[in-house]
Design a protein around this motif. Structure first.
Motif, PDB file in Angstrom:
ATOM      1  N   CYS A   1      -0.557  -0.506   1.466  1.00 51.73           N
ATOM      2  CA  CYS A   1       0.395  -0.562   2.564  1.00 51.73           C
ATOM      3  C   CYS A   1      -0.232  -1.004   3.872  1.00 51.73           C
ATOM      4  O   CYS A   1       0.480  -1.112   4.884  1.00 51.73           O
ATOM      5  CB  CYS A   1       1.071   0.797   2.756  1.00 51.73           C
ATOM      6  SG  CYS A   1      -0.077   2.132   3.201  1.00 51.73           S
TER       7      CYS A   1
ATOM      8  N   ASP B   1       3.739   3.011   1.624  1.00 47.72           N
ATOM      9  CA  ASP B   1       4.884   2.116   1.457  1.00 47.72           C
ATOM     10  C   ASP B   1       4.365   0.691   1.264  1.00 47.72           C
ATOM     11  O   ASP B   1       3.979   0.032   2.219  1.00 47.72           O
ATOM     12  CB  ASP B   1       5.787   2.191   2.694  1.00 47.72           C
ATOM     13  CG  ASP B   1       7.066   1.380   2.522  1.00 47.72           C
ATOM     14  OD1 ASP B   1       7.333   0.936   1.390  1.00 47.72           O
ATOM     15  OD2 ASP B   1       7.793   1.202   3.514  1.00 47.72           O
TER      16      ASP B   1
ATOM     17  N   TYR C   1       3.097  -3.890   3.751  1.00 44.45           N
ATOM     18  CA  TYR C   1       1.878  -4.709   3.714  1.00 44.45           C
ATOM     19  C   TYR C   1       2.121  -6.088   4.311  1.00 44.45           C
ATOM     20  O   TYR C   1       1.315  -6.579   5.107  1.00 44.45           O
ATOM     21  CB  TYR C   1       1.387  -4.837   2.268  1.00 44.45           C
ATOM     22  CG  TYR C   1       0.076  -5.579   2.138  1.00 44.45           C
ATOM     23  CD1 TYR C   1      -1.133  -4.923   2.349  1.00 44.45           C
ATOM     24  CD2 TYR C   1       0.052  -6.932   1.814  1.00 44.45           C
ATOM     25  CE1 TYR C   1      -2.341  -5.597   2.229  1.00 44.45           C
ATOM     26  CE2 TYR C   1      -1.136  -7.613   1.703  1.00 44.45           C
ATOM     27  CZ  TYR C   1      -2.337  -6.950   1.915  1.00 44.45           C
ATOM     28  OH  TYR C   1      -3.529  -7.622   1.815  1.00 44.45           O
TER      29      TYR C   1
END
Length: 295
Positions: free
Chosen positions: A63, A88, A92
């Motif tokens: 992430c 999450d 990215y």
């Protein structure tokens, strides 16, 4: 150690090879031991707890967020907690992908110092393409010509701001106001068109009557000599049908045609009061109804 007046003055250095008495000793905030001026730093006295308050951050490859390692805790536990709670992967691309200028062929990366937002298209561009012709700006959005009251409403809002009056009109009220005004205008135009068609029918009937009277001979014309023709619009009386037809064509037909295409009536959506001037309608709504659709 100390003096007769101050027996507790000064302390010995905690380093085994030093043990020097220091009247202004230093206490380490990690190991909480006393040291002299020479050995007060972590490196000089080889403090075993020097890294207790150090901050170590590891960048997550999934992430791209920073994960802070907690001292005196296994890094594997910290990493597993991050993956299970706040990791999450969709973040990215937002972090790693750099925003570039939208102009085709331009590879300039947009940063805080070289980003200019166009006032017309509201898009971010680099300094090279900051002007409208450089990035082929389509220009500001044009207002819909089907709503003739948009400019009037904007002007009334500007006037209310200059007079420091609270703006109480809402987008919902403006939409309902425009819909009601357009509906009333359409109904008025339809009524005038219907009236014009009725007048045309009356004229056609009158013309047919004139043709029949002319073809029937002189006897029939003498029989209708005492008949009086009356205009269906203004009630004027004429001695012959030909005079009535000329009167209707010159007076009523032209006036009705001009009214059909030129007359416009604006009706208040609250009290159904009609106005020919849109500015007078807006002033009436703001003055008598508070500028809002609520009762």
């Amino acid at each position: 150690m100390g003096t007769p007046q101050f027996p507790d003055l000064g302390k010995h250095c905690s380093v085994e090879d030093c043990k020097q008495i220091d009247f202004l000793p230093f206490t380490c905030d990690r190991c909480h031991l006393v040291y002299c001026l020479e050995h007060r730093s972590y490196i000089k006295h080889h403090c075993p707890k020097a890294d207790k308050k150090d901050v170590t951050v590891v960048i997550c490859p999934l992430c791209a967020k920073g994960v802070r390692l907690i001292p005196d805790e296994d890094p594997n536990i910290t990493w597993e907690m991050h993956v299970n709670t706040e990791c999450d992967p969709s973040n990215y691309d937002k972090v790693t992908k750099k925003k570039k200028c939208p102009v085709p062929g331009c590879r300039e990366v947009l940063t805080f110092s070289n980003t200019i937002k166009c006032r017309d298209c509201t898009l971010d561009h680099c300094l090279k393409h900051r002007f409208g012709p450089d990035h082929k700006c389509p220009g500001p959005k044009k207002s819909d010509p089907g709503f003739p009251f948009m400019g009037l409403l904007s002007r009334s809002r500007k006037e209310s701001k200059t007079n420091q009056a609270p703006a109480t009109s809402s987008s919902k009220w403006a939409t309902s106001f425009l819909n009601a005004a357009s509906t009333v205008r359409a109904s008025a135009e339809a009524g005038m068109t219907k009236l014009g068609s009725e007048i045309s029918q009356k004229l056609q009937i009158a013309r047919d009557g004139v043709g029949l009277s002319s073809s029937s001979g002189s006897g029939s014309s003498n029989g209708n000599a005492g008949q009086v023709e009356e205009c269906p619009q203004c009630g004027a009386k004429f001695a012959s049908v030909t005079t009535l037809v000329d009167h209707v064509e010159k007076v009523h037909e032209r006036n009705n045609q001009s009214r059909v295409f030129k007359m416009s009536i604006d009706v208040c959506p609250k009290c159904s009061k009609g106005f020919r001037d849109p500015a007078a309608l807006v002033e009436h709504v703001e003055r008598d109804h508070g500028g809002t659709s609520k009762a």
